[in-house]
Design an enzyme around this catalytic site. Sequence first.
Site, mmCIF file in Angstrom:
data_model
loop_
_atom_site.group_PDB
_atom_site.id
_atom_site.type_symbol
_atom_site.label_atom_id
_atom_site.label_comp_id
_atom_site.label_asym_id
_atom_site.label_seq_id
_atom_site.Cartn_x
_atom_site.Cartn_y
_atom_site.Cartn_z
ATOM 1 C CB THR A 1 -2.095 7.131 -2.874
ATOM 2 O OG1 THR A 1 -1.489 5.867 -3.034
ATOM 3 C CG2 THR A 1 -1.231 8.097 -3.551
ATOM 4 C CG ASP B 1 2.428 -2.285 8.903
ATOM 5 O OD1 ASP B 1 2.936 -3.450 8.538
ATOM 6 O OD2 ASP B 1 2.409 -1.338 8.287
ATOM 7 C CG ASP C 1 6.491 -2.653 9.616
ATOM 8 O OD1 ASP C 1 6.855 -3.273 8.728
ATOM 9 O OD2 ASP C 1 6.161 -1.551 9.536
ATOM 10 N NE ARG D 1 -2.562 0.554 3.443
ATOM 11 C CZ ARG D 1 -3.322 0.834 4.441
ATOM 12 N NH1 ARG D 1 -4.634 0.848 4.423
ATOM 13 N NH2 ARG D 1 -2.939 1.269 5.479
HETATM 14 C C1 PRP Z 1 -1.096 -4.646 4.716
HETATM 15 C C2 PRP Z 1 -2.135 -5.857 4.789
HETATM 16 C C3 PRP Z 1 -2.957 -5.539 3.472
HETATM 17 C C4 PRP Z 1 -2.832 -4.237 3.225
HETATM 18 C C5 PRP Z 1 -4.392 -3.838 3.774
HETATM 19 O O1 PRP Z 1 -0.074 -4.693 3.757
HETATM 20 O O2 PRP Z 1 -1.320 -7.126 4.639
HETATM 21 O O3 PRP Z 1 -2.236 -6.274 2.337
HETATM 22 O O4 PRP Z 1 -2.004 -3.528 3.988
HETATM 23 O O5 PRP Z 1 -4.681 -2.541 3.483
HETATM 24 P P1 PRP Z 1 -5.759 -2.185 2.405
HETATM 25 O O6 PRP Z 1 -6.929 -2.925 2.480
HETATM 26 O O7 PRP Z 1 -6.005 -0.657 2.710
HETATM 27 O O8 PRP Z 1 -5.331 -2.360 0.939
HETATM 28 P P2 PRP Z 1 1.048 -3.572 3.374
HETATM 29 O O9 PRP Z 1 0.770 -2.892 2.153
HETATM 30 O O10 PRP Z 1 1.236 -2.778 4.735
HETATM 31 O O11 PRP Z 1 2.133 -4.307 2.776
HETATM 32 P P3 PRP Z 1 3.004 -5.556 3.851
HETATM 33 O O12 PRP Z 1 2.091 -6.910 4.090
HETATM 34 O O13 PRP Z 1 4.301 -5.779 2.787
HETATM 35 O O14 PRP Z 1 3.581 -4.729 4.867
HETATM 36 N N1 URA Z 2 -2.449 -2.767 7.009
HETATM 37 C C1 URA Z 2 -1.947 -3.148 8.233
HETATM 38 O O1 URA Z 2 -0.834 -3.843 8.581
HETATM 39 N N2 URA Z 2 -2.812 -2.672 9.445
HETATM 40 C C2 URA Z 2 -3.758 -1.991 9.275
HETATM 41 O O2 URA Z 2 -4.289 -1.601 10.312
HETATM 42 C C3 URA Z 2 -4.247 -1.451 8.079
HETATM 43 C C4 URA Z 2 -3.598 -1.880 6.929
#
Ligand code: PRP
Ligand code: URA
Length: 213
Positions: free
Chosen positions: A112, A204, A207, A108
Amino acid sequence: MKLMNDNVIIFDHPLIQHKLTLMRDKNSGSKMFRELVGEVAMLMCYEATRDLPLEEIEIETPIAVTKSKVLSGRKLAFVPILRAGMGMLDGMLNMIPAAKVGHIGLYRDEKTLQPVEYFNKLPTDINERDVFVLDPMLATGGSAIDAISIIKKSHPKSIKFLCIIASPEGIEALTKAHDDIHIYCAALDERLNDNGYIVPGLGDCGDRIFGTK
Ligand code: PRP
Ligand code: URA
């Protein structure tokens, strides 16, 4: 198991709820958090596969010949959305080791909140498979919507989306974009905050699984 509507199923099993509380706690470290994500995924797999068909075969126990049930030739694929979806994969594979695995890489954009695709590798015979898309968090819904659109181009037999925490906004957006899939989650939280994080959520997820913050 609680039905929010025909397409959204919330798992209210006490074991899942207990483990989710430990996950939400900011004092749970990466090792424990990672283990919990895997355990919750395993329990969710058990519930989300309730409708798999069975067939009867003849076997011989040490005592007698008998008829007994086995899963009937249904082919499955698990598709974690990178990175956080990887946390759910081993729990699912522990239950169904014969499933094939695809990967979709999306992150994400922090400003944006739009998903950006960076990887896509699906099983070549995905058109013969029932697909379980894995991602612990359904926030705005953008990542799940894009991942499912990508998978649909390969015409799988069916798609289920398994997340651990969903927001009302995410459920609404995903249901609107793909009204033909079932969504399974362990909790439906209150809302999104201004940064697109689920409240109260768990922070997160990627993370916390990988210790990157
Ligand atoms: C997080 C999570 C989802 C997304 C959800 O991933 O694991 O994939 O955010 O958010 P959304 O419904 O608003 O799209 P992130 O983009 O943080 O990537 P990561 O798993 O690599 O940390
Ligand atoms: N992605 C995450 O990992 N946590 C949230 O709360 C939203 C998006």
